[in-house]
Write an enzyme that holds these catalytic residues in place. Structure first.
Site, PDB file in Angstrom:
ATOM      1  N   ASP A  88      94.182  23.318  30.392  1.00  0.00           N
ATOM      2  CA  ASP A  88      93.834  22.296  31.393  1.00  0.00           C
ATOM      3  C   ASP A  88      92.799  22.815  32.395  1.00  0.00           C
ATOM      4  OD1 ASP A  88      95.659  20.295  30.552  1.00  0.00           O
ATOM      5  OD2 ASP A  88      96.043  19.789  32.651  1.00  0.00           O
ATOM      6  N   ASP A  89      92.137  21.873  33.050  1.00  0.00           N
ATOM      7  CA  ASP A  89      91.303  22.168  34.243  1.00  0.00           C
ATOM      8  C   ASP A  89      90.109  23.068  33.960  1.00  0.00           C
ATOM      9  OD1 ASP A  89      93.172  20.692  35.649  1.00  0.00           O
ATOM     10  OD2 ASP A  89      94.014  22.390  36.748  1.00  0.00           O
ATOM     11  N   HIS A 121      88.783  15.845  30.887  1.00  0.00           N
ATOM     12  CA  HIS A 121      89.927  15.813  31.802  1.00  0.00           C
ATOM     13  C   HIS A 121      89.550  14.834  32.907  1.00  0.00           C
ATOM     14  CE1 HIS A 121      93.715  17.529  32.977  1.00  0.00           C
ATOM     15  NE2 HIS A 121      93.277  18.015  34.123  1.00  0.00           N
ATOM     16  N   HIS A 144      93.931  13.887  34.816  1.00  0.00           N
ATOM     17  CA  HIS A 144      94.313  14.917  35.778  1.00  0.00           C
ATOM     18  C   HIS A 144      95.346  14.357  36.765  1.00  0.00           C
ATOM     19  CE1 HIS A 144      93.787  18.542  38.140  1.00  0.00           C
ATOM     20  NE2 HIS A 144      93.336  17.896  39.178  1.00  0.00           N
ATOM     21  N   HIS A 148      97.509  26.404  32.234  1.00  0.00           N
ATOM     22  CA  HIS A 148      96.459  26.405  33.263  1.00  0.00           C
ATOM     23  C   HIS A 148      95.933  27.817  33.477  1.00  0.00           C
ATOM     24  CE1 HIS A 148      98.665  22.672  34.012  1.00  0.00           C
ATOM     25  NE2 HIS A 148      97.592  22.215  34.614  1.00  0.00           N
TER      26      HIS A 148
END
Lengths: 268, 268
Positions: free
Chosen positions: A20-21, A60, A127, A217
């Site tokens: 993610d991110d 995302h 998100h 993450h």
């Protein structure tokens, strides 16, 4: 759509290992490069988005910018998408309260189109769950179809466990039923204390058959990475996923990408 | 306007110690905090802009985004301000070729107004000299007056030494003559090899009286800082400016801020 069947993996345990991110920090991007798995999703309005290259990247979709710094702004001018300083608001609750659906749609289209100019996206996700407001979820699903991208859709039990407003769940149920996309079981240790992280990953060994998405993450332990208040959970993911015992457990699963899923979906 | 006289410093050596490119990276911001001097300017469209706090900050007006990553986009929708991926173009030459003046003005206003929402800016300057195209320089000076901010204006000999197109200099001369703002002598070791950096700073001891702006690009030595291809010159500034002998030389100068200059300018 039964995704496992479409993938020819019925009765197996299959795993999308999802970073993610990406694009948020250099530390997050470097962890993606170091870990070496193909799948993740990129925050397009964030500064390091242009530095991400990979084989199975998604968009995302963001409507929030939750940290003091780094912060990012909408790509489109919609007033209902920004706070007084011009940034996305800090929480999904603020988004749900004030975002106008037509401005959200323009912004999501801009983020998707920005992604296509940097890489070949395979999927979409949201998100902080900002798109769970049912009228925004409807846009999310519609854009996924329009752009030929797979949307991450959590299984109903995972959606319920996320603790979002009750009336959202009621509004989402018919959307999810109609959606021509598979749902996945989510595995996300984000909220666990770092010291329980290794146990969480080792425990994946006991999962029954199914198609899972493990959301991590990971970020490198650097001064920039540690500027985020939640750096400990990011580093805990990074160290756990670098651990040989965790890698042995992950190897028990059939590895799946969003690209694989999209291919199966297009055929089926 | 004779700035030294207005400041009551005639015949003295006065120095604005100016930190460029704040907001660009965490490493740049942390060097600003660590060095402890008040003056610098912030790239508002960059990710870390929201993390800069200080006593004498300006707006580092940008129309370019020269690195592969991090990259940033215009705050306004003008098509002549962006490349195909939606980012600012990579070089001032591209800006000079295609930027439309009215779109530049809207963008500069947006950057200045974004700054006012985060801190109290004291001054303006221009990243990579993008605003040296004479019609853009005219906007720069007009906005400085409109917002009550001091614009960095290099002395004519420094402008000539920067090596910009000859016809720009001819267009700029009358603007600079009319401008109701002081010009400064620029000191900028950016292009010097890192091993000559310490010598450059120690050599400042021999300067004659005048009002100088020393432009530095200090950044901490971190993985994120080193992601910029020019990290060596940034670290060389940081280490030289941390050196006790350099600090002794800098202490020979009367320290001036843009806030001081603005006050002197307002008084007349």
């Amino acid at each position: 759509m039964n995704a496992l069947r479409a993938l020819g993996l019925e009765g197996r345990r299959a795993l999308i290992l999802h970073h993610d991110d990406l694009g948020l920090t250099h530390a997050q991007n470097q962890a993606y490069l170091t870990l070496g798995w193909p799948t993740g999703s990129v925050i397009l309005p964030a500064a390091w988005a242009s530095g991400v290259r990979g084989e199975d990247l998604g968009v995302h979709l963001v409507l929030t910018s939750e940290w003091e710094a780094p912060r990012y702004r909408p790509l489109t001018p919609g007033k209902s998408l920004r706070d007084e300083a011009g940034f996305f608001p800090k929480s999904p609750e603020e988004v749900w309260k004030k975002a106008r659906a037509e401005e959200v749609e323009a912004e999501l289209r801009a983020q998707i189109e920005a992604a296509f100019r940097l890489f070949s996206p395979t999927h979409l996700d949201s998100h902080q769950g900002s798109l769970l407001r049912p009228d925004l979820a409807e846009i999310y699903l519609r854009l996924a179809e329009a752009y030929g991208l797979m949307p991450l859709l959590p299984a109903r039990e995972d959606l319920e466990a996320l603790g979002f407003p009750r009336d959202f769940l009621e509004g989402l149920a018919p959307l999810l039923e109609r959606a021509p996309f598979p749902t996945l079981r989510l595995l996300d240790p984000y909220a666990l204390p770092p010291k329980e992280r290794l146990g969480f990953y080792l425990g994946l060994s006991h999962l029954p058959p199914g198609l899972y998405q493990l959301i991590h993450h990971s970020a490198l332990p650097t001064p920039e990475g540690r500027a985020l208040p939640d750096w400990e959970t990011r580093e805990a993911d990074y160290f756990a996923l670098s651990h040989p015992e965790v890698r042995r457990v992950l190897a028990e699963f059939y590895p799946v990408t969003w690209k694989d899923l999209r291919e199966a979906w297009r055929k089926g």
